[in-house]
Each structure stands twice: as structure tokens, then as C-alpha cells.
Design a protein around this motif. Structure first.
Motif, PDB file in Angstrom:
ATOM      1  N   GLU A  20       0.820  -1.200   0.000  1.00  0.00           N
ATOM      2  CA  GLU A  20       0.000   0.000   0.000  1.00  0.00           C
ATOM      3  C   GLU A  20       0.864   1.264   0.000  1.00  0.00           C
ATOM      4  OE1 GLU A  20      -3.044   0.050   2.954  1.00  0.00           O
ATOM      5  OE2 GLU A  20      -3.650  -2.023   2.568  1.00  0.00           O
ATOM      6  N   ILE A  21       1.953   1.238   0.762  1.00  0.00           N
ATOM      7  CA  ILE A  21       2.859   2.392   0.784  1.00  0.00           C
ATOM      8  C   ILE A  21       3.412   2.661  -0.611  1.00  0.00           C
ATOM      9  CG2 ILE A  21       5.109   3.198   1.613  1.00  0.00           C
ATOM     10  CD1 ILE A  21       4.474   1.726   4.265  1.00  0.00           C
ATOM     11  N   LEU A  22       3.845   1.609  -1.288  1.00  0.00           N
ATOM     12  CA  LEU A  22       4.386   1.768  -2.646  1.00  0.00           C
ATOM     13  C   LEU A  22       3.327   2.309  -3.596  1.00  0.00           C
ATOM     14  CD1 LEU A  22       6.480  -1.525  -2.797  1.00  0.00           C
ATOM     15  CD2 LEU A  22       7.394   0.811  -2.852  1.00  0.00           C
ATOM     16  N   GLN A  23       2.090   1.863  -3.440  1.00  0.00           N
ATOM     17  CA  GLN A  23       1.001   2.371  -4.273  1.00  0.00           C
ATOM     18  C   GLN A  23       0.801   3.859  -4.029  1.00  0.00           C
ATOM     19  OE1 GLN A  23      -0.793   0.665  -6.504  1.00  0.00           O
ATOM     20  NE2 GLN A  23      -0.481  -1.488  -6.029  1.00  0.00           N
ATOM     21  N   GLU A  24       0.794   4.245  -2.764  1.00  0.00           N
ATOM     22  CA  GLU A  24       0.578   5.646  -2.420  1.00  0.00           C
ATOM     23  C   GLU A  24       1.694   6.536  -2.968  1.00  0.00           C
ATOM     24  OE1 GLU A  24       0.139   5.916   1.770  1.00  0.00           O
ATOM     25  OE2 GLU A  24      -1.730   4.781   1.807  1.00  0.00           O
ATOM     26  N   GLY A 181     -10.936  -1.857   5.860  1.00  0.00           N
ATOM     27  CA  GLY A 181      -9.663  -2.108   5.183  1.00  0.00           C
ATOM     28  C   GLY A 181      -9.907  -2.970   3.957  1.00  0.00           C
ATOM     29  N   THR A 182     -10.810  -2.531   3.117  1.00  0.00           N
ATOM     30  CA  THR A 182     -11.310  -3.384   2.031  1.00  0.00           C
ATOM     31  C   THR A 182     -10.271  -3.734   0.981  1.00  0.00           C
ATOM     32  OG1 THR A 182     -13.175  -3.670   0.505  1.00  0.00           O
ATOM     33  CG2 THR A 182     -12.145  -1.472   0.582  1.00  0.00           C
ATOM     34  N   VAL A 207      -6.282   5.406  -2.598  1.00  0.00           N
ATOM     35  CA  VAL A 207      -5.975   4.603  -3.787  1.00  0.00           C
ATOM     36  C   VAL A 207      -6.711   3.270  -3.722  1.00  0.00           C
ATOM     37  CG1 VAL A 207      -4.154   3.509  -5.144  1.00  0.00           C
ATOM     38  CG2 VAL A 207      -3.726   5.714  -4.048  1.00  0.00           C
ATOM     39  N   ALA A 208      -6.699   2.647  -2.559  1.00  0.00           N
ATOM     40  CA  ALA A 208      -7.431   1.387  -2.393  1.00  0.00           C
ATOM     41  C   ALA A 208      -8.917   1.582  -2.640  1.00  0.00           C
ATOM     42  CB  ALA A 208      -7.205   0.826  -0.985  1.00  0.00           C
ATOM     43  N   VAL A 209      -9.460   2.690  -2.164  1.00  0.00           N
ATOM     44  CA  VAL A 209     -10.886   2.965  -2.375  1.00  0.00           C
ATOM     45  C   VAL A 209     -11.199   3.059  -3.865  1.00  0.00           C
ATOM     46  CG1 VAL A 209     -12.732   4.637  -1.987  1.00  0.00           C
ATOM     47  CG2 VAL A 209     -11.129   4.107  -0.138  1.00  0.00           C
ATOM     48  N   GLN A 229     -13.791   6.234   1.848  1.00  0.00           N
ATOM     49  CA  GLN A 229     -12.593   6.374   2.681  1.00  0.00           C
ATOM     50  C   GLN A 229     -13.014   6.556   4.132  1.00  0.00           C
ATOM     51  OE1 GLN A 229     -10.018   9.582   1.535  1.00  0.00           O
ATOM     52  NE2 GLN A 229      -8.334   8.927   2.863  1.00  0.00           N
ATOM     53  N   SER A 230     -12.334   5.846   5.029  1.00  0.00           N
ATOM     54  CA  SER A 230     -12.682   5.943   6.446  1.00  0.00           C
ATOM     55  C   SER A 230     -11.534   5.429   7.297  1.00  0.00           C
ATOM     56  CB  SER A 230     -13.953   5.127   6.741  1.00  0.00           C
ATOM     57  OG  SER A 230     -14.309   5.204   8.115  1.00  0.00           O
TER      58      SER A 230
END
Length: 311
Positions: A20-24, A181-182, A207-209, A229-230
């Protein structure tokens, strides 16, 4: 354009967070090299032929991403180092956490990971398939289509598979489900296809959302699944009959203290992303907050815990 391959050696517990960090930080997708998962596939006999050898070292997972070699690269690497250090500060075992990078030739990296992701049946009814493969569903099967090039989970990882199998028994027609945390949205999509009437799929990472929303539309369940987002469930209204949290032990234990107002009477919680060493911590925290542990499923060093609130 010249590209840089960035590699982080980390742990099973932290690999999704590192991804997730790399995606962000701008990666269009990540590649996770998990020797334990590779060993599993070699032993499964699913491949007609492979000359790959089983690995004796299965604790280190390597997460790779590809960034353009431009003026922003140095800042991204510094940001990456700071974010990895923050994992440790928040109690996450990130393993070695070492970062290395190398220049690589121009290539369409979005195609690289396709050789690793194929149609797979998980549980009794659920089939996960990439968008580029064909599959004819059998009676009672549900099919989830994913394009994981920029996603956060395909169903192949043990924690997700444990959740999918549990959902097949927990989801009842018309029930309300909250998915904390979908990630890719895969568990929300499975819940909807199993008959849930309302699903709230939330993640702290925007990004995940976005990726989850794309997958929800791809699977035709946008009328049931709402993405947003939450921070945990702070932005989610109402009460759930089932809450899913496939995250990590420390965040699950924090969730216990915040979730009561979001649970209907007698509701279930399906909790995963828990390594064996933290299982006792999670069950102890559940009891402390008044939850009853109904079932524990363990596989390959991971656990899923199903708990229930007061009736």
C-alpha cells in the motif's frame, strides 16, 4: 523512459502494508515474491511444468514496484524509508525492511504480474479469476473478476482465502456487511454475490478505495456495495450484521474498542490478517471487550477469528 525496480525485503505480516505504501508513492502496481506461496503452488501440481525449485527460506517476502527514473525518485525513496520506519513505530513487524533499487530497461510492467495470477476456486462456491481469462461457472458457484495490476489482494493470499471460506457460511440473504480495510474490495464483492443486501467497503487509503470501486463496478454489484474512505468505521453509519476486518492484529485490537456502536445485536465479526504469534493477543482483547470467540481457522501461519457480540 528508464525505470527503477525498487525492492523491499519484509515480513508476511507487513507485506500488504508495504504494498500500500508503494502504491501511495505512485507505483502502478506491485509484485509480491512470497516463497511460501510459491512452494504451495509447486506442491499443488496445478502447473503442467515448472523448473522452479522449492525454497527453504520462507520468512522473507520481497515486494517490488517500478517507478520512473526522474527528478522525483530521490524524494520517493526518502519518503519510503520514513514510511517503513513508521511501521515499526506503530508496532508492525516489518522484518528486515531493507530497500534496494536498480535501473531496468523500458518495459510494460503492467503485464509482468499476469503470469502469476490465474483462475482459482477458493472454498466451496467462490471462484476468483483475472479479467483476461475465461471461466464457465458451475451450478452454485459465484465468480469474482479482478484485475490486480494496481490492486491490494486477489484472494490468493492465505488471509483472504480464510475470509472467503468463512463468508460462505456467515453471509445470509439481505444482511448488512461492513468491510474494514477493504483493499481490492474482493471480500465485499464476495459478500454481495453471496446475497448480502448492503455492503460498506471502506479503507483509509484513497488509492485502495478507487481500486475497490473499479472492481465493484466490474463485478456488477455497485447497487449493493458502497465504497468510501474511512479511518476504521468512523465514516460508516448504521449497524452491521457482519463486520469483516482482514488487516493486522494491532489494528484489529484497536477496532474492538471502537466497534460496538456499529454492531447489531448478536452480530458477527470476521477478523483475519493475524499471524500465529499474535493470535493470543487478539483473542484476549476480544474477551476483554465482551466478544465471544466462536471459531478460529488457522493455515500456513495465519489465523482468522470469528467472534460474536452480545445477543
Amino acid at each position: 523512459m528508464q525505470w527503477v525496480e525498487v525492492s523491499i525485503d519484509t515480513s508476511h505480516e507487513a507485506m500488504e502494508l508495504v504494498s500500500e505504501i508503494l502504491q501511495e508513492l505512485g507505483a502502478g502496481g506491485v509484485v509480491i515474491e512470497d516463497p511460501a506461496l510459491l512452494n504451495e503452488y509447486i506442491r499443488s501440481g496445478l502447473w503442467d511444468y515448472t523448473d522452479l525449485k522449492e525454497s527453504d527460506e520462507t520468512e522473507v517476502v520481497t515486494v517490488k514496484a517500478y517507478w520512473a527514473m526522474d527528478d522525483a525518485l530521490e524524494g520517493k525513496l526518502q519518503n519510503l524509508a520514513a514510511r517503513l520506519a513508521a511501521l515499526t513505530a506503530n508496532g508492525v513487524d516489518k522484518g528486515a525492511g531493507t530497500v534496494s533499487w536498480r535501473a531496468v530497461a523500458d518495459e510494460d510492467w503492467s503485464e509482468t504480474w499476469k503470469e502469476f495470477f490465474h483462475t482459482e476456486k477458493i472454498g466451496e462456491r467462490t471462484v476468483i479469476k483475472p479479467t483476461w481469462e475465461d471461466y464457465e461457472a458451475k451450478a452454485e458457484e459465484i465468480v469474482v473478476e479482478l484485475d490486480p495490476g494496481a490492486a491490494f489482494g486477489t484472494g490468493q493470499h492465505t488471509t483472504t482465502a480464510l475470509c472467503i471460506r468463512a463468508l460462505e457460511t456467515l453471509v445470509k440473504p439481505g444482511m448488512t456487511v461492513f468491510d474494514v480495510g477493504t483493499g481490492s474490495g474482493v471480500l465485499s464483492i464476495v459478500a454481495a454475490k453471496l446475497g448480502a443486501g448492503r455492503v460498506e467497503a471502506v479503507d483509509f487509503d484513497p488509492v485502495a478505495v478507487r481500486i475497490a470501486a473499479e472492481n465493484v463496478r466490474q463485478n456488477g454489484v455497485a447497487n449493493v456495495v458502497r465504497t468510501g474512505q474511512s479511518d476504521l468505521l468512523k465514516s460508516v453509519e448504521g449497524k452491521a450484521d457482519l463486520i469483516i476486518a482482514n488487516i493486522i492484529a494491532d489494528i484489529i485490537m484497536r477496532l474492538f474498542g471502537e466497534v460496538k456502536e456499529s454492531l447489531a445485536a448478536g452480530a458477527w465479526m470476521l477478523l483475519s490478517g493475524i499471524i500465529e504469534d499474535r493470535l493470543h493477543d487478539v483473542t484476549k482483547a476480544a474477551a476483554r471487550h465482551g466478544f465471544h470467540v466462536e471459531r478460529i481457522e488457522e493455515e500456513k501461519g495465519w489465523a482468522a477469528v470469528i467472534v460474536r457480540g452480545d445477543a
